[in-house]
Design an enzyme around this catalytic site. Structure first.
Site, PDB file in Angstrom:
ATOM      1  CB  SER A   1      -0.924  -0.009   1.219  1.00 22.12           C
ATOM      2  OG  SER A   1      -0.164  -0.165   2.410  1.00 22.12           O
TER       3      SER A   1
ATOM      4  CB  ALA B   1       3.960   0.921  -6.572  1.00 25.81           C
TER       5      ALA B   1
ATOM      6  CB  SER C   1       9.536   2.370   1.555  1.00 23.16           C
ATOM      7  OG  SER C   1      10.004   1.195   2.155  1.00 23.16           O
TER       8      SER C   1
ATOM      9  CD  GLN D   1      13.825  12.405   5.746  1.00 26.20           C
ATOM     10  OE1 GLN D   1      14.773  13.107   5.408  1.00 26.20           O
ATOM     11  NE2 GLN D   1      13.777  11.816   6.923  1.00 26.20           N
TER      12      GLN D   1
ATOM     13  CD  GLU E   1      16.895  14.412  -3.438  1.00 24.24           C
ATOM     14  OE1 GLU E   1      16.965  13.299  -3.989  1.00 24.24           O
ATOM     15  OE2 GLU E   1      15.979  14.725  -2.664  1.00 24.24           O
TER      16      GLU E   1
ATOM     17  CB  ALA F   1       0.835 -11.831   0.355  1.00 26.74           C
TER      18      ALA F   1
ATOM     19  CG  HIS G   1      20.340   7.711   2.183  1.00 23.31           C
ATOM     20  ND1 HIS G   1      21.020   8.750   2.759  1.00 23.31           N
ATOM     21  CD2 HIS G   1      19.445   8.262   1.348  1.00 23.31           C
ATOM     22  CE1 HIS G   1      20.531   9.893   2.285  1.00 23.31           C
ATOM     23  NE2 HIS G   1      19.575   9.623   1.426  1.00 23.31           N
TER      24      HIS G   1
ATOM     25  NE  ARG H   1      20.736   8.496  -2.332  1.00 20.06           N
ATOM     26  CZ  ARG H   1      19.426   8.452  -2.347  1.00 20.06           C
ATOM     27  NH1 ARG H   1      18.807   7.302  -2.397  1.00 20.06           N
ATOM     28  NH2 ARG H   1      18.735   9.558  -2.326  1.00 20.06           N
TER      29      ARG H   1
ATOM     30  CG  HIS I   1      17.777   4.509   1.125  1.00 21.73           C
ATOM     31  ND1 HIS I   1      16.885   5.002   2.051  1.00 21.73           N
ATOM     32  CD2 HIS I   1      17.585   5.237  -0.012  1.00 21.73           C
ATOM     33  CE1 HIS I   1      16.193   5.999   1.502  1.00 21.73           C
ATOM     34  NE2 HIS I   1      16.591   6.152   0.253  1.00 21.73           N
TER      35      HIS I   1
ATOM     36  CD  GLU J   1      12.920  -0.503  -2.121  1.00 15.98           C
ATOM     37  OE1 GLU J   1      12.132   0.268  -1.532  1.00 15.98           O
ATOM     38  OE2 GLU J   1      13.980  -0.915  -1.606  1.00 15.98           O
TER      39      GLU J   1
ATOM     40  NE  ARG K   1      16.568   4.548  -5.441  1.00 17.64           N
ATOM     41  CZ  ARG K   1      16.309   5.601  -4.674  1.00 17.64           C
ATOM     42  NH1 ARG K   1      15.680   6.658  -5.176  1.00 17.64           N
ATOM     43  NH2 ARG K   1      16.655   5.616  -3.402  1.00 17.64           N
TER      44      ARG K   1
ATOM     45  CB  SER L   1      14.287  12.091  -6.010  1.00 18.50           C
ATOM     46  OG  SER L   1      14.373  12.451  -4.645  1.00 18.50           O
TER      47      SER L   1
ATOM     48  CG  LEU M   1       8.809   8.523  -4.184  1.00 22.08           C
ATOM     49  CD1 LEU M   1       8.628   9.865  -3.475  1.00 22.08           C
ATOM     50  CD2 LEU M   1       7.884   7.493  -3.545  1.00 22.08           C
TER      51      LEU M   1
HETATM   52  C1  SIN Z   1      16.495  11.176   0.336  1.00 17.59           C
HETATM   53  O1  SIN Z   1      15.624  11.976   0.643  1.00 17.59           O
HETATM   54  O2  SIN Z   1      17.695  11.401   0.470  1.00 17.59           O
HETATM   55  C2  SIN Z   1      16.065   9.848  -0.209  1.00 17.59           C
HETATM   56  C3  SIN Z   1      15.510  10.025  -1.537  1.00 17.59           C
HETATM   57  C4  SIN Z   1      15.684   8.782  -2.337  1.00 17.59           C
HETATM   58  O3  SIN Z   1      16.017   7.735  -1.785  1.00 17.59           O
HETATM   59  O4  SIN Z   1      15.544   8.864  -3.548  1.00 17.59           O
END
Ligand code: SIN
Length: 527
Positions: free
Chosen positions: A9, A12, A39, A44, A109, A150, A229, A288, A349, A383, A394, A397, A400
Site C-alpha cells: 500500500s 505503487a 517506504s 523525504q 540532489e 500474503a 544511503h 550515492r 536504503h 521497489e 539509482r 528521487s 517514486l
Molecule cells: C532522500 O531523501 O535522500 C532519499 C531520496 C531517495 O532515496 O531517492
C-alpha cells in the site's frame, strides 16, 4: 474472489489499485500492517521529474550516468518522458507539492545536473501517501485489507512454458490462511532493507514480494545492487533515521572528525575541507554509491562510528522550516539544524534489483533464464520490481517516479488483458497436523543472525571469502527456519523470516555472480 489483488500500500500499490477500481475491476489491496506502513510514507527528499521539455535529455543522461551504463536506455527515456504527466496525475489525486513564486519549488540532489525534485518540505512520501489513501478510501470497487499478509502465490501451469496466476494465500488477523481466487496479482511490497542491521526502511520491508515471486518461478535480477544511503542519523541505540540528500542539495557538507577540527581552526568554505573531495570532484553531492562507500571507508580508517553532516554555514535558508520532519527528530537528541554537526552513517536504503518486469510491469518467468517469458497475470511495480531504469545505481528521487510511471502502465495493461473468470477449484492451504505453537525466541535470534551475516559479509564492501561464509550461514538458517515452517501454522514472524532468508540468499548469490565492480557492487577482490 477479486478481479485484481494488489499486495502492498505504498505509492505503487495505491496508485495502481485506484486506477483498476476506477475502470470497474473488483480490486483488493492486501497490506500486512496499516495502509500507511510503507517506504513511501517515509520518503523525504521527493520525486524527480522533467517538468520542462528542456530538462528531458539532461534527466535521461543523469539517470544513465548514475546507473553506470547498466540502465536500459529505452526504459529511462520512457520513464522520464512520462514523468510530467504522472506528476499531474498525483496533483489531481490531491498531492500538494511545494511551490514558490516561479512555480514548483524544485530541489537539488546528488547526481542531478539540474534542480528537478518536486517535494512537500521533507515529507514528500507522507504527502503522497496521505492523498492516495484518501482517494483509495473513497473509491468504489476497492476493498482495503489491513493486517493481512500474503503467504504465497497460487499458479496454474498451462503448459511447460506458460504459468498463470489463479489466486493467493493470505494470512488473516485471526491466524487463518484464506485462499483468494483472482485474475491478476500486482506485487507492490517494496524493498528488503531489514535483511541488514541498519536500514532507513520501515519494519514492513522484509523482501516478501521478491521471495514469493521467486518461489513461484519468476525471474529476479540485479539483486547485488543494494543501495546504502550515506546519511542516516547515527545515534547509539536508536534505529537509523534518514537525513535527506536534499540537505546536501542545499549545501550541507560531509566531514570526518579531522576535517571538522581543521575547519573549526581555519574557517572558510566548509566544502573545501570535506573528505569527499578525495573521492569525487562533486564532493558531498556525488552519486550515492560513491558517497556511501567514501563515508564507510572514512569510518573504517578513523575508527569512528559516524561521519558528520555540517549545516551551520547555511544561512540563506530557514532549515527548520524547510526540513521540519528532520528537526522534530533531532529535537529528541537536543540537536539543531544549522547549529551542531549531525552524526551520520550509511544504512541500507533501497533494492535496485528485484522481480524482472517488462515496460508494463508484467513479471517474467524463468524456465531457463536465457529466454524469459511473460508470466500471465503476475505484475510487479515499485521497489520490488527491476525495470532496468536504475542500472547499477539509482539516481536520487527516481524511485517514486519509477513507481508512479509503472503503476500507471501496469493498470492500463491489467485492464486490457485480464484473463476470463474461471470456476476452477483452488487448493486450500495445508493445515493438517500443524502445531500453532511457534517458538518465538529461536526466530528472533535467527533474524539477528541473518542481519549480522548480511551486514558483515554482504554489505557495502565485499570480499569473496566473506560472501562464501555468508552462503554457508544462510543455508544453515534456511534449514532451521524450513523445519519450523513445515511444522507449524504460519505467523507473520515466520513468514517474514522465511522471506528474508530467501532474499538474502538471492542477494548473496547475485553478489558472487557479479565479477566486476560497478555502481553499488564493490568487491575488494575484484578490480
Ligand atoms: C532522500 O531523501 O535522500 C532519499 C531520496 C531517495 O532515496 O531517492
Amino acid at each position: 474472489m477479486a478481479d485484481v489483488v494488489v499486495i502492498g500500500s505504498g505509492i505503487a500499490g495505491l496508485f495502481v489499485a485506484t486506477r483498476c477500481a476506477r475502470a470497474g475491476l473488483d480490486t483488493m489491496v492486501v497490506t500486512k500492517k496499516n495502509l500507511s506502513d510503507s517506504s513511501t510514507n517515509w520518503a523525504q527528499g521527493g520525486i524527480a521529474a522533467a517538468m520542462e521539455n528542456h530538462d528531458l535529455q539532461s534527466h535521461i543522461d543523469d539517470t544513465i550516468r548514475a546507473g553506470c551504463g547498466l540502465s536500459n536506455p529505452e526504459i529511462v527515456e520512457m520513464v522520464v518522458r512520462e514523468s510530467a504527466q504522472r506528476i499531474e496525475d498525483l496533483i489531481t489525486s490531491g498531492v500538494q507539492f511545494d511551490t514558490d513564486e516561479s512555480g514548483f519549488d524544485l530541489a537539488m540532489e546528488g547526481g542531478h545536473s539540474n534542480r528537478r525534485i518536486l517535494h512537500a518540505k521533507d515529507a514528500t512520501g507522507a504527502e503522497i501517501e496521505r492523498a492516495l489513501i484518501v482517494e483509495a478510501k473513497a473509491s468504489d470497487n476497492l476493498e482495503l485489507l489491513e493486517d493481512h499478509m500474503a503467504v504465497d502465490l497460487i499458479l496454474q501451469d498451462k503448459s511447460a512454458e506458460i504459468k498463470e496466476i489463479s489466486g493467493i494465500w493470505v494470512l488473516s488477523p485471526n491466524g487463518e490462511v484464506q485462499t483468494i481466487p483472482t485474475r491478476a496479482i500486482i506485487i507492490a511490497t517494496g524493498g528488503a532493507g531489514h535483511i541488514y542491521r541498519q536500514t532507513t526502511n520501515p519494519s514492513v520491508a522484509t523482501g516478501d514480494g521478491i521471495a514469493m515471486a521467486h518461489r513461484a518461478g519468476a525471474l529476479v535480477r540485479d539483486l547485488e545492487f543494494v543501495q546504502f544511503h550515506p546519511t542516516a542519523l547515527a545515534m547509539m541505540g536508536e534505529r537509523p533515521f534518514l537525513i535527506t540528500e536534499a540537505l546536501r542539495g542545499h549545501g550541507a557538507v560531509l566531514m570526518n572528525n579531522e576535517n571538522l577540527q581543521d575547519w573549526k581552526l581555519k574557517g572558510g568554505d566548509p566544502a573545501s575541507f570535506s573528505f569527499m573531495l578525495n573521492y569525487d570532484s562533486r564532493g558531498s553531492l556525488a552519486t550515492r554509491d560513491i558517497v556511501a562507500r567514501a563515508a564507510d571507508q572514512e569510518m573504517k580508517r578513523t575508527g569512528d562510528n559516524c561521519v558528520w553532516l555540517v549545516t551551520s554555514h547555511l544561512k540563506s535558508i530557514d532549515l527548520k522550516q524547510r526540513f521540519p520532519t528532520i528537526q522534530s527528530r533531532l529535537d529528541k537528541h537536543g540537536l539543531e539544524l544549522g547549529v551542531e554537526p549531525l552524526p551520520v552513517a550509511p544504512a541500507a536504503h533501497y533494492m535496485v534489483g528485484g522481480i524482472s518486469v517488462d515496460k508494463n510491469g508484467l513479471a517474467q518467468q524463468c524456465p531457463s533464464c536465457s529466454n524469459p517469458l511473460p508470466f500471465r497475470g503476475l505484475y510487479a511495480i515499485g521497489e520490488v520490481a527491476c525495470t532496468g531504469l536504475h542500472g547499477a545505481n539509482r539516481l536520487a528521487s527516481n524511485s517514486l517516479l519509477e513507481a508512479v510511471v509503472f503503476s500507471n502502465r501496469c493498470a492500463e495493461h491489467v485492464i486490457a488483458n485480464l484473463k476470463p473468470e474461471s470456476n476452477e477449484e483452488l487448493p486450500i492451504w495445508r493445515a493438517d497436523g500443524l502445531s500453532n505453537l511457534v517458538e518465538h525466541s529461536p526466530l528472533r535470534s535467527d533474524r539477528i543472525a541473518l542481519q549480522s551475516t548480511m551486514t558483515d559479509d554482504v554489505g557495502l564492501v565485499k570480499r569473496n571469502v566473506r560472501l562464501q561464509r555468508a552462503q554457508r550461514r544462510l543455508e544453515f538458517l534456511r534449514q532451521e527456519v524450513d523445519h519450523i515452517w513445515r511444522g507449524s501454522l504460519p505467523t507473520r514472524e515466520v513468514i517474514e523470516l522465511r522471506n528474508m532468508i530467501h532474499v538474502s540468499r538471492l542477494v548473496t548469490a547475485a553478489a558472487i555472480g557479479r565479477k566486476t565492480n560497478v555502481g553499488l557492487h564493490h568487491n575488494l577482490d575484484h578490480d
